[in-house]
Enzyme design. Structure first.
Site, short mmCIF file in Angstrom:
data_model
loop_
_atom_site.label_atom_id
_atom_site.label_comp_id
_atom_site.label_asym_id
_atom_site.label_seq_id
_atom_site.Cartn_x
_atom_site.Cartn_y
_atom_site.Cartn_z
N THR A 48 55.29 41.08 21.29
CA THR A 48 54.34 40.59 21.85
C THR A 48 53.48 42.15 22.03
O THR A 48 54.26 43.03 22.52
CB THR A 48 54.38 39.96 23.39
OG1 THR A 48 53.20 39.38 23.55
CG2 THR A 48 55.34 40.42 23.90
N GLU A 49 52.28 42.07 21.43
CA GLU A 49 51.55 43.45 21.78
C GLU A 49 51.38 44.08 22.94
O GLU A 49 51.00 45.42 22.94
CB GLU A 49 50.06 43.36 20.87
CG GLU A 49 49.56 42.52 21.32
CD GLU A 49 49.40 41.18 20.91
OE1 GLU A 49 50.23 40.53 20.53
OE2 GLU A 49 48.26 40.50 20.50
N ASN A 50 51.56 43.16 24.34
CA ASN A 50 51.54 44.17 25.92
C ASN A 50 52.97 44.91 25.95
O ASN A 50 52.85 45.15 27.00
CB ASN A 50 51.09 43.18 27.10
CG ASN A 50 51.99 41.83 26.94
OD1 ASN A 50 52.40 41.35 25.72
ND2 ASN A 50 52.34 41.34 27.90
N SER A 90 53.09 50.54 21.49
CA SER A 90 53.08 48.31 20.53
C SER A 90 52.24 48.62 19.38
O SER A 90 52.77 48.22 18.49
CB SER A 90 52.72 47.77 21.95
OG SER A 90 52.71 46.38 21.28
#
Lengths: 228, 259
Positions: A48-50, A90
């Site tokens: 997840t990009e966060n 990320s």
């Protein structure tokens, strides 16, 4: 003739193509449905990009943790083996080519593999892009999950995107409710038909020249990578 | 003696001037330094340029700063959300300027500023509206856009625990922009659940070394961490650790062991 399959069935179809050991990012919206369909006998790591690898499903009610959310800002859980990292790391994972697969939604995909999914370009709309442009150009394979037609009946597979693009030549494959399309040098190649659709009928309804790559039986093509 | 701990949150933000560029950590509400933002609102600085991934959620934190009309411009990747009504109204009224940046470019521009990079070529955004007018280059057959570093006068970030040298540890996805923003601002102010004595943070676990941090202010353990093992982690087994048994949660696989 024709007909279509449902979102859950389509999510399961996409999940079946994700191989053991893959690191996968699922875009917000419909692609998140793929998470629930991943085969239990494969180790697949969700990014997840966060800032997390090893994302797990939503927590039980009452166990939400405001410090543990996904890109859609919904509460999630962490699986054994998870890792956290900051935002530049990320997104380095994306543009550095470390993600195996991402699944994104789309407004339009062109036959050259251009993706439009961040803006309708309507005047007065508030633009927002998030990580869409990074995902589109970053993952080794970019799968699109979408209905083939809008509610108004317009095809979402097009010769040239009319909406503002997210990335050029970035889409690997498009999973729709009618059929699966690979993006190839010769345009869209139909690798699998759902329900009673035929290549000829889809070509007529989309106005696109389609390559029949179903092997004549409408059987699933092997999920090897195609040229991007 | 190096003493970066601030006596009060108001003192920590007292000298932020009008017109400052302020990076604010957080992704949505996770990691958003709400107490520092509240102190900034009370302090009164205006005409600010804000750098954040979003443009505020609900009516608190960053949204409250916008509502107080202290922000001239916001640089972010994803302003439009279901609960971004404060920003939406200001934007539609022409009362706030927006610079929209793809999320990875936002992160990398911040990282580049902190790392002394003059500019960098990125594939993200090539051929899109967000690269119009920017220098491009084809390298080894791939197309790139030249992007420049993004610096700030001040960074306001949130971490789980810190010490008087400014060393910081974070918690889960609340880390997000904290480490890179800390490196990219002339003055970095970190709010932490707990200030711990120097030496209590395991050097192997320090995520942001104190070199990037100027001020640390304690705001108390976040409500959802009280009475949990994670709350004990907030103090890194410090003197205020709870003696309650760990509360099982769905995320309890994250329990970290401290010596």
């Amino acid at each position: 003739m024709s007909g279509r399959i449902g979102r859950t069935e389509l999510a399961a179809r996409i999940a079946a193509d994700i191989p053991e050991g893959a690191i996968v990012n699922l875009g917000i919206g419909a692609p998140t449905l793929v998470a629930d369909q991943l085969p239990a006998d494969r180790e697949i790591i969700l990014h997840t990009e966060n800032g997390m690898l090893g994302m797990g499903p939503a927590p039980e009610p009452g166990h939400e943790d405001p410090d543990l959310i996904n890109a859609g800002k919904q509460p999630v859980t962490e699986l054994t083996g998870a890792a956290y990292f900051h935002h530049a790391d990320s997104f380095g994972m994306m543009r550095g080519g470390h993600l195996d697969v991402c699944v994104l939604g789309a407004f339009q995909v062109s036959e050259r593999g251009d993706l439009a999914n961040w803006s309708t370009g309507e005047p007065g709309a508030i633009p927002a892009v998030g990580g869409a442009m990074d995902l589109a150009i970053g993952a080794k394979a970019v799968y699109v999950m979408t209905d083939l037609f809008t509610r108004a009946g317009e095809p979402k597979l097009v010769e040239t995107c009319g909406y503002p693009v997210t990335g050029l030549g970035c889409v690997t494959r498009v999973y729709t409710d009618h059929a699966v399309f690979d993006v190839t040098e010769a345009g869209f190649a139909v690798t699998e038909l759902f329900a009673c659709n035929t290549v000829a009928e889809l070509s007529e309804r989309t106005g696109l020249r389609l390559v029949d790559a179903t092997g004549g039986a409408g059987a699933a093509a092997a999920p090897e990578e195609t040229a991007r | 003696m190096i003493q970066k701990t601030a006596g009060s949150i108001d003192a920590a933000v007292a000298d932020i001037p009008d017109g400052a560029t302020v990076m604010i950590g957080g992704f949505g509400r996770a990691g958003q330094p709400v107490e520092l933002i509240d102190a900034l609102i009370a302090q009164g600085a205006r005409d600010l340029t804000i750098v954040n991934n979003n443009a505020g959620n609900g009516e608190t934190g960053l949204a409250a700063l916008l509502a107080a009309r202290r922000v001239r411009k916001i640089i972010c990747s994803f302003p439009r959300q279901s609960d971004s009504q404060v920003f939406d109204a200001l934007y539609r009224a022409g009362d706030i300027e927006l610079e929209l940046v793809p999320q990875g470019n936002l992160a990398e521009r911040i990282r580049a500023a902190g790392a002394g990079i003059g500019a960098f070529y990125t594939p993200t955004g090539f051929g899109t509206e967000l690269a119009v007018g920017k220098e491009t280059r084809t390298i080894d057959g791939r197309d790139y856009v030249l992007e420049h570093p993004l610096r700030a006068d001040v960074a306001l970030i949130s971490a789980l625990a810190g010490d008087r040298w400014g060393n910081l540890v974070y918690r889960k996805t609340a880390r997000n922009f904290g480490p890179i923003m800390a490196s990219a601002a002339a003055m970095t102010i970190a709010q932490v659940d707990r200030i711990v004595p120097l030496g209590e943070l395991d050097p192997e676990r320090v995520v942001t070394p104190g070199i990037f941090v100027d001020r640390v202010v304690e705001v108390g353990v976040r409500p959802w961490l009280r009475d949990t093992d994670a709350g004990a982690d907030a103090a890194s087994a410090g003197p205020a650790s709870t003696h309650e048994p760990p509360t099982p949660t769905s995320t309890s696989t994250s329990k970290e062991q401290h010596a």
